[in-house]
Design an enzyme around this catalytic site. Structure first.
Site, PDB file in Angstrom:
ATOM      1  N   CYS A  97       0.758  -1.283   0.124  1.00 22.18           N
ATOM      2  CA  CYS A  97       0.203  -0.095   0.590  1.00 22.18           C
ATOM      3  C   CYS A  97       0.533   0.866  -0.181  1.00 22.18           C
ATOM      4  CB  CYS A  97      -0.484   0.044   1.282  1.00 22.18           C
ATOM      5  SG  CYS A  97      -0.007   0.241   3.405  1.00 22.18           S
ATOM      6  N   PHE A  98       0.107   2.226   0.659  1.00 21.95           N
ATOM      7  CA  PHE A  98       1.186   3.201   0.568  1.00 21.95           C
ATOM      8  C   PHE A  98       2.452   2.817   1.518  1.00 21.95           C
ATOM      9  CE2 PHE A  98       1.581   7.893   1.355  1.00 21.95           C
ATOM     10  CZ  PHE A  98       2.503   8.700  -0.382  1.00 21.95           C
TER      11      PHE A  98
END
Length: 366
Positions: A97-98
């Site tokens: 994810c980020f």
């Protein structure tokens, strides 16, 4: 089967083109991603925005609760199925994810609960992007760069693509680097372009030898060369392709009329020739100021006549009549001026075969 563990070995991921499952929202993926990544988000853009607002107003626990409510039931099962399929199709891949936080942890957990053990990338997109930025700056400064120069129509990209230790910057930018350089595909985002350049440099850094690039301006279409690479290129040595005006007209005819025309035909069917025509006339319009009104109108008339002839007879030969003055009156003055301002020394000049032999020898000697 041995369980694979989470990783922070970003270099290995990019060197091996490992498949990457990107769980960020679509808007994040569109802003910047990696060549081997596929967008299979945990949340839609709207869901992510709602969770973000909840986090800001009510804190993390409430935001997590809302996230589970939004991605539940049939929707949860649909997204889980897409992740399971990715894992089955890409058993050597990783998810992220980020920041390598809650979203990727949750996707990893749901996969594990369904019987799929799939590792994630610690640090997520942010850490990988930082790695590529630093890698690009370091390698751009360290690389032994040799540039391929030459006037428009000398076939610089053809030479670049014939050499193993080269990077086709225009190919990565999906643009041919001239006023007529737009292709059918949209250019990537600036971030994606920089990522692709960094990965290409990283791969070449695994062996010795020069890095061969085309002598580009600051921009390729709307994309800017990374500043560190541009600075290094400004002082790099140069080999120069030299061909007669008629030989260059032939290359432009092949690239911008025959090849590009066929791409438009495949993409648009019977409407392709008309779209191709309007695209080139639109590109020509952007050169009006530098050409001057009278010369621009003359070339536009020649271009219109060439397309008319091509439509009537199937022959593309009439295009030579506008390509020739376009090279002489527009491209050559710009190229000669830019070449006079270059700082790097000229190593040699010649045709593609002689320069290919020269550069191959330099690569083999490294």
């Amino acid at each position: 089967m041995t369980s694979r563990v989470d990783t922070s070995d970003y270099a290995r991921l990019f060197l091996a083109d490992i498949p990457l499952l990107d769980t960020r929202a679509p808007v994040e993926f569109l802003a910047g991603a990696f060549p081997s990544a596929q967008s299979l988000p945990l949340m839609s853009d709207e869901e992510r925005a709602a969770v973000g607002t909840c986090y800001k107003n009510q804190g993390q626990e409430a935001a997590i609760t809302l996230g589970h409510e939004l991605v539940s039931g049939e929707l949860r099962e649909q997204r889980l199925a897409s992740w399971q399929q990715f894992a089955e199709d890409n058993p050597n891949g990783y998810l992220y994810c980020f920041r390598g936080g809650l979203r990727s942890q949750l996707v990893q957990q749901w996969l594990a609960e369904s019987g799929v053990d799939y590792p994630r990338i610690t640090g997520g997109y942010k850490a990988m992007r930082r790695f590529l930025i630093d890698t690009l700056d370091t390698l751009a400064n360290e690389a032994d760069i040799i540039l391929v120069g030459g006037a428009t129509g000398t076939g610089k990209t053809r030479l670049i693509n014939a050499l193993p230790r080269s990077i086709d910057l225009e190919g990565l930018a999906r643009h041919r680097g001239s006023a007529f350089g737009r292709l059918l595909e949209e250019q990537p985002t600036q971030i994606n372009f920089e990522n692709a350049v960094a990965i290409a440099l990283l791969k070449l850094s695994q062996s010795k030898g020069p890095v061969i690039l085309e002598d580009e301006g600051q921009l390729i279409g709307r994309l800017a060369l990374p500043a560190s690479l541009r600075a290094r290129m400004s002082e790099a040595p140069l080999v120069v392709l030299e061909y007669s005006i008629e030989e260059r007209v032939q290359v432009v005819l092949e690239d911008y009329i025959l090849d590009l025309g066929e791409r438009y035909r495949r993409a648009h069917g019977d409407a392709g020739p008309g779209v191709h025509r309007e695209r080139l006339l639109g590109d020509l319009e952007r050169t009006r100021k530098r050409l001057g009104g009278e010369r621009h109108q003359h070339i536009a008339t020649l271009m219109e006549s060439a397309f008319d002839l091509q439509q009537q007879t199937g022959s593309a030969e009439g295009h030579r009549d506008w390509i020739r003055p376009m090279l002489a009156d527009y491209y050559d003055p710009m190229y000669n001026y830019q070449l006079s301002k270059r700082e790097g020394r000229r190593l040699c000049s010649g045709d593609r075969e002689s320069l290919k032999a020269f550069l191959t020898e330099r690569c083999d000697a490294a």
